[in-house]
Design a protein around this motif. Sequence first.
Motif, PDB file in Angstrom:
ATOM      1  N   ARG A   1      98.726 -46.215  73.004  1.00 33.92           N
ATOM      2  CA  ARG A   1      99.449 -45.796  74.246  1.00 33.92           C
ATOM      3  C   ARG A   1      99.758 -47.220  74.915  1.00 33.92           C
ATOM      4  N   GLU A   2      99.224 -48.283  74.831  1.00 27.43           N
ATOM      5  CA  GLU A   2      99.478 -49.492  75.366  1.00 27.43           C
ATOM      6  C   GLU A   2     101.084 -49.848  75.012  1.00 27.43           C
ATOM      7  N   TRP A   3     101.503 -49.530  73.674  1.00 28.44           N
ATOM      8  CA  TRP A   3     102.868 -49.889  73.134  1.00 28.44           C
ATOM      9  C   TRP A   3     103.749 -48.882  73.246  1.00 28.44           C
ATOM     10  N   PHE A   4     103.668 -47.809  73.731  1.00 31.62           N
ATOM     11  CA  PHE A   4     104.746 -46.833  74.167  1.00 31.62           C
ATOM     12  C   PHE A   4     105.518 -47.299  74.955  1.00 31.62           C
ATOM     13  N   GLY A   5     107.009 -46.687  75.043  1.00 32.02           N
ATOM     14  CA  GLY A   5     107.931 -46.888  75.926  1.00 32.02           C
ATOM     15  C   GLY A   5     108.527 -48.300  75.763  1.00 32.02           C
ATOM     16  N   LYS A   6     109.556 -48.714  76.628  1.00 28.84           N
ATOM     17  CA  LYS A   6     110.593 -49.690  76.137  1.00 28.84           C
ATOM     18  C   LYS A   6     109.689 -50.851  77.034  1.00 28.84           C
ATOM     19  N   ASN A   7     109.243 -50.696  78.091  1.00 30.18           N
ATOM     20  CA  ASN A   7     108.415 -51.903  78.980  1.00 30.18           C
ATOM     21  C   ASN A   7     106.860 -51.708  78.408  1.00 30.18           C
ATOM     22  N   THR A   8     106.484 -52.156  77.453  1.00 33.04           N
ATOM     23  CA  THR A   8     105.166 -51.896  76.646  1.00 33.04           C
ATOM     24  C   THR A   8     104.082 -52.659  77.734  1.00 33.04           C
ATOM     25  N   PHE A   9     103.182 -51.749  78.185  1.00 28.70           N
ATOM     26  CA  PHE A   9     101.866 -52.130  79.018  1.00 28.70           C
ATOM     27  C   PHE A   9     101.025 -53.112  78.245  1.00 28.70           C
ATOM     28  N   ALA A  10     101.146 -53.156  76.955  1.00 29.31           N
ATOM     29  CA  ALA A  10     100.239 -53.818  76.253  1.00 29.31           C
ATOM     30  C   ALA A  10     100.288 -55.421  76.836  1.00 29.31           C
ATOM     31  N   TYR A  11     101.435 -55.792  76.799  1.00 25.41           N
ATOM     32  CA  TYR A  11     101.969 -57.144  77.002  1.00 25.41           C
ATOM     33  C   TYR A  11     101.556 -57.544  78.712  1.00 25.41           C
ATOM     34  N   ARG A  12     101.403 -56.750  79.286  1.00 23.01           N
ATOM     35  CA  ARG A  12     100.995 -56.988  80.899  1.00 23.01           C
ATOM     36  C   ARG A  12      99.574 -57.049  80.718  1.00 23.01           C
ATOM     37  N   LEU A  13      98.673 -56.245  80.049  1.00 20.23           N
ATOM     38  CA  LEU A  13      97.287 -56.387  79.939  1.00 20.23           C
ATOM     39  C   LEU A  13      97.005 -57.571  79.091  1.00 20.23           C
TER      40      LEU A  13
END
Length: 282
Positions: free
Chosen positions: A102-114
Amino acid sequence: MKKNIKALLDLTTFELDRLSKFLYTLLGVTLLANLIGYIRTPMQYISRMNEFMSTQSATSQQALENFGSFSFYHAINTMWISGPIALGISGFLFYAVFIWYREWFGKNTFAYRLLMLPIPRMTLFFSKLIVIYIGIFSLIATQIISFFVGFQLVSAIMPSDWLAGTTALEAIQMNPLFMYIIPVDTLYFMVINGIGLVFIIVLFTLILMERSFALKGIVLGIIYAGAALALAVSPFFIDSILQNYYMLYASEILLIIIGIMTLIAVTSLLVSRHLLTKKITI
């Protein structure tokens, strides 16, 4: 240390909030299906008994001799009870994978913010692991409560003359499935949940391998999973390999299994830490 604990609690709370809708849905399905089973199963039995007495001009005792008395075991040994359990297990296996991807879904991946948070990256790992187990034990607790509420409901519906004198705990012990998820035998329950915990840790490690190395990571993950599985089941073949079936007691095999599972868990945690800190880059 204190800062890291606070970060873990904050991330766990955040993950738990994201899990809530999924968890509430599973809990709702479990309770609804169980309720239907607790009402429908004894009502079907009563209907069969009444139909037999009506069509065969039989007495209640004759019908009872024909069908046998009704036990709470008959109410819980149905798809209305085992179905939601299977759904919960498969649901959390899916969520254990989804919670990472789920963290890598989408263009602005939330994983990198975490990953940019000023905390040890393994905090992310442990927060997700804790949330999975909060969900699992919430389902187990709900099912336990459901059993004992269901026992009272079945006892109220079923005429006392037709009801077998089986307690709720005895009925639960009669079904092998519930031995895996209900703490009837404390040691057995702890071993089963320990194995489940190691399985989730290994699964997380495999996901991080894929995230770190893409296609190559899938191959590495398959090899790692195969090696872990072979090591985990190896104690069961010690006697056969050594051609000595009296070499080890069951308790000694259990200790070996616990030791091997601990080794697999520690190895997986070390590999996961290496992948998170060295291989998954921003």
